[in-house]
Write a protein that holds these residues in place. Sequence first.
Motif, mmCIF file in Angstrom:
data_model
loop_
_atom_site.group_PDB
_atom_site.id
_atom_site.type_symbol
_atom_site.label_atom_id
_atom_site.label_comp_id
_atom_site.label_asym_id
_atom_site.label_seq_id
_atom_site.Cartn_x
_atom_site.Cartn_y
_atom_site.Cartn_z
ATOM 1 N N GLN A 210 0.792 -1.216 0.000
ATOM 2 C CA GLN A 210 0.000 0.000 0.000
ATOM 3 C C GLN A 210 0.827 1.270 0.000
ATOM 4 O OE1 GLN A 210 -2.487 1.262 3.525
ATOM 5 N NE2 GLN A 210 -4.119 0.883 2.063
ATOM 6 N N LEU A 211 1.804 1.364 0.867
ATOM 7 C CA LEU A 211 2.538 2.616 1.001
ATOM 8 C C LEU A 211 3.629 2.802 -0.052
ATOM 9 C CD1 LEU A 211 2.840 2.919 4.879
ATOM 10 C CD2 LEU A 211 1.125 3.908 3.351
ATOM 11 N N MET A 212 4.070 1.704 -0.676
ATOM 12 C CA MET A 212 5.050 1.803 -1.754
ATOM 13 C C MET A 212 4.388 1.931 -3.115
ATOM 14 S SD MET A 212 8.278 -0.687 -0.819
ATOM 15 C CE MET A 212 9.093 -0.170 -2.340
ATOM 16 N N ASN A 213 3.057 1.750 -3.162
ATOM 17 C CA ASN A 213 2.316 1.826 -4.428
ATOM 18 C C ASN A 213 2.946 0.924 -5.484
ATOM 19 O OD1 ASN A 213 0.219 4.108 -4.000
ATOM 20 N ND2 ASN A 213 2.132 4.983 -3.228
ATOM 21 N N CYS A 214 3.037 -0.357 -5.156
ATOM 22 C CA CYS A 214 3.659 -1.289 -6.091
ATOM 23 C C CYS A 214 2.996 -2.661 -5.997
ATOM 24 C CB CYS A 214 5.160 -1.413 -5.823
ATOM 25 S SG CYS A 214 5.567 -2.222 -4.261
ATOM 26 N N SER A 241 2.931 11.083 -13.534
ATOM 27 C CA SER A 241 2.520 12.132 -12.595
ATOM 28 C C SER A 241 1.482 11.528 -11.661
ATOM 29 C CB SER A 241 1.937 13.335 -13.337
ATOM 30 O OG SER A 241 0.801 12.960 -14.083
ATOM 31 N N TYR A 242 1.564 11.878 -10.375
ATOM 32 C CA TYR A 242 0.687 11.231 -9.413
ATOM 33 C C TYR A 242 0.598 12.057 -8.137
ATOM 34 C CZ TYR A 242 5.256 9.763 -7.687
ATOM 35 O OH TYR A 242 6.548 9.755 -7.237
ATOM 36 N N ASN A 268 -6.524 8.501 -7.064
ATOM 37 C CA ASN A 268 -7.835 8.334 -7.709
ATOM 38 C C ASN A 268 -7.696 7.844 -9.150
ATOM 39 O OD1 ASN A 268 -9.104 9.129 -5.360
ATOM 40 N ND2 ASN A 268 -9.245 11.281 -5.972
ATOM 41 N N SER A 269 -7.002 6.717 -9.272
ATOM 42 C CA SER A 269 -6.736 6.152 -10.593
ATOM 43 C C SER A 269 -6.774 4.633 -10.521
ATOM 44 C CB SER A 269 -5.375 6.622 -11.106
ATOM 45 O OG SER A 269 -4.328 6.176 -10.252
ATOM 46 N N SER A 286 -1.541 1.225 -18.716
ATOM 47 C CA SER A 286 -1.988 2.601 -18.489
ATOM 48 C C SER A 286 -2.323 2.807 -17.022
ATOM 49 C CB SER A 286 -3.214 2.932 -19.344
ATOM 50 O OG SER A 286 -4.328 2.127 -18.960
ATOM 51 N N VAL A 287 -2.399 4.077 -16.622
ATOM 52 C CA VAL A 287 -2.910 4.482 -15.312
ATOM 53 C C VAL A 287 -3.848 5.654 -15.567
ATOM 54 C CG1 VAL A 287 -2.375 5.285 -12.990
ATOM 55 C CG2 VAL A 287 -0.751 3.796 -14.181
#
Length: 349
Positions: A210-214, A241-242, A268-269, A286-287
Amino acid sequence: MATGKYVAYVGSYTHGKAKGITVCDVDTEEGIFIPRHEVEVKNASYLRIANNGKFLYSVSDLGITAFKILDDGELEFMNLGSINGMRACHISVDNDDKFIFTGGYHDGKATVVRIAEDGSVGEMTDEVFHKGMGSIAERNFRPHATCARLTPDGKFLAVCDMGVDQVKIYDFNHTTGAIKLVDILRCELESAPRSILFSHDGKYAYLICQLMNCVNVYTYNSNDGTPNFELIQQIRTLGKSYNDKSAVAALRFTPDGRYLFCSNAGDNSIAFFERNEETGMLKKRSVLPISGDYPKQICIFPDQRHIASLNHESNTITFFRIDYDEGIIIGHGKPMAVETPNCAVIKKL
């Protein structure tokens, strides 16, 4: 192409006006949910349909609530079973629909509960409170068990604990329902492993941090009788970009297992990945934005052509068409109003 009629169940927190579970018809052609009514369950934050399709199990404040799924998709209350602790945040079941496994965010506990012969919630067979401390003093300063799921061979229970940056691996006894710690999959500090899924062939594991977004990709086998995980890839769920306060929240496969989607709360993606079935590796396609706030969970339609984003903070579900050739999702239809949606499951009637 999915044919036939389907029903969806959306679980919500009930701190406001929501009653618990919203029962919806599913329009697979349009890729939308059509709400029928709500069923009362206190804080139905996670739902799981039994593998035989006959029962729905819901998290509730006092334990696990069991419902019989009627022919028209309506729910008939069966019973409420205790997990001897605080409200769980995740439910899974074994392949034979004999046991329920829960993870508890609030008390850091993994629980095993037997399913009675009639499908109702039976007695608790084991429980383990995790111990230890994380490295930062907010989200993960103490144990938070956020996912409890059997390995594909059914031998071990993998319990993600984002509070102590570990996935604890328990031996599971299918007769007694007891669990025993046999290994620990240690993740990077402050990564917060949240949820794990396995490929359909059982060879690969996919863990969101969760915190590493991976997404961490592992090979998995138990050929020598022990659980063996080997990290082969780590891939970010965010785009170029995030939002720097983002946290990956959900992980879902398409029914055929060829594609994987992750939701990024805060950013929010939704991240769209293609999976190499031979190597298990992921390729980011994609994101893209979800037109809502805090996508806590995502739901992929049985036709594999549509996806829904459950936007917890904006009280909406937004719908998208999946374009596999371009590797994108395309928004369509109007958002569906649901207060604090947290989980959704779909059942064929």
